[in-house]
Design a protein around this motif. Sequence first.
Motif, PDB file in Angstrom:
ATOM      1  N   PRO A   3      34.909   7.866  92.561  1.00 42.24           N
ATOM      2  CA  PRO A   3      35.624   8.565  93.627  1.00 42.24           C
ATOM      3  C   PRO A   3      36.428   9.733  93.076  1.00 42.24           C
ATOM      4  N   ASP A   5      39.646  11.883  92.591  1.00 44.40           N
ATOM      5  CA  ASP A   5      41.078  11.603  92.579  1.00 44.40           C
ATOM      6  C   ASP A   5      41.797  12.756  93.271  1.00 44.40           C
ATOM      7  N   LEU A   6      41.940  12.657  94.578  1.00 41.49           N
ATOM      8  CA  LEU A   6      42.592  13.709  95.350  1.00 41.49           C
ATOM      9  C   LEU A   6      44.055  13.874  94.950  1.00 41.49           C
ATOM     10  N   HIS A   7      44.690  12.752  94.685  1.00 47.39           N
ATOM     11  CA  HIS A   7      46.129  12.778  94.393  1.00 47.39           C
ATOM     12  C   HIS A   7      46.436  13.593  93.138  1.00 47.39           C
ATOM     13  N   LEU A  45      29.352  12.455 103.571  1.00 49.45           N
ATOM     14  CA  LEU A  45      30.651  12.944 104.027  1.00 49.45           C
ATOM     15  C   LEU A  45      30.492  13.835 105.252  1.00 49.45           C
ATOM     16  N   GLN A  48      30.228  11.660 108.218  1.00 51.11           N
ATOM     17  CA  GLN A  48      31.544  11.110 108.570  1.00 51.11           C
ATOM     18  C   GLN A  48      32.426  12.174 109.214  1.00 51.11           C
ATOM     19  N   GLU A 247      35.686  15.501 101.044  1.00 49.89           N
ATOM     20  CA  GLU A 247      36.363  14.221 100.832  1.00 49.89           C
ATOM     21  C   GLU A 247      37.791  14.281 101.357  1.00 49.89           C
ATOM     22  N   LEU A 248      38.464  15.381 101.111  1.00 52.96           N
ATOM     23  CA  LEU A 248      39.849  15.537 101.546  1.00 52.96           C
ATOM     24  C   LEU A 248      39.952  15.549 103.071  1.00 52.96           C
ATOM     25  N   HIS A 251      39.298  12.032 104.399  1.00 56.98           N
ATOM     26  CA  HIS A 251      40.484  11.206 104.109  1.00 56.98           C
ATOM     27  C   HIS A 251      41.618  11.526 105.080  1.00 56.98           C
ATOM     28  N   THR A 252      41.842  12.811 105.339  1.00 55.28           N
ATOM     29  CA  THR A 252      42.927  13.215 106.244  1.00 55.28           C
ATOM     30  C   THR A 252      42.675  12.748 107.667  1.00 55.28           C
ATOM     31  N   GLU A 254      40.754  10.301 108.690  1.00 57.56           N
ATOM     32  CA  GLU A 254      40.840   8.837 108.774  1.00 57.56           C
ATOM     33  C   GLU A 254      42.291   8.381 108.814  1.00 57.56           C
ATOM     34  N   SER A 255      43.148   9.051 108.074  1.00 61.91           N
ATOM     35  CA  SER A 255      44.564   8.664 108.039  1.00 61.91           C
ATOM     36  C   SER A 255      45.277   8.983 109.351  1.00 61.91           C
TER      37      SER A 255
END
Length: 273
Positions: A3, A5-7, A45, A48, A247-248, A251-252, A254-255
Amino acid sequence: MNPIDLHACRVKPDKTMDLSAYPTTPPDALTQEDSTQWPERLHDLAEQLNRLQTILHAGQSRGLLLILQGMDTAGKDGCIRSVFTHVSPLGVRAEAFGVPHALELRHDFLWRVHAKTPAWGEMVIFNRSHYEDVLVPVVHRDISKATRIQRLEHIRHFESLLHDAGIAVVKCYLHISKQEQKKRLQARMDDPLKHWKVQASDFDDRKKWNAFMRAYEQALQETSTEHAPWYVVPADSKAYRDLFVSELLVHTLESMKLVMPQPQLKLSDYTLR
């Protein structure tokens, strides 16, 4: 594949940053085998992203703003084409910001930007943005230090307003090396179909590379907040750049805990004949 690592690429608020400490290439931890899986992962992605954008558009209770910044040839146009290829254009639009025209110059610097932000249900991509007003004028010394500081404060408040109005703000600095920019500029010069993209400012700004890096460092570190973070995206690899942004975004979205609205009709009362 491993995966992303966005962070690790997220700019920490109130921390002095050095862009040279951020890689312009994919992490060493990614193997050659991983890179062969990128097209398949990007396709997954995209599916999604399309699904989540459909829910966002249908619900019309939230919006998303993606801001893309970067030096010339960083790949803003290419990233938009690749990441949003399979997303329905319904509810998605891209806005480009060039040199302000006469009417825009007679207003505050955010006037031309605010009207183009997302409505609920929309996903909007800014190809360049209000950050141009704390980059180019700073490098060219067209504004004072006091004005720069004031504009950065206005930007923080502006993005806080968008967040409070239900708009998720995602900001990506597409980070390329000076060497990679040279290759891409040369490729444009060698391709007649891309000559229209080449401008004198590309060469002038390249001479001011270090000054632009300092201006970006100041802007990113002073406007990366909890509700509107900056991400420094390794962009020497176009494929990895697109994978990261996809991916970002997934992720955003979904959050944001988006949900489909309830049907307006009681469907059980209707039959097809």
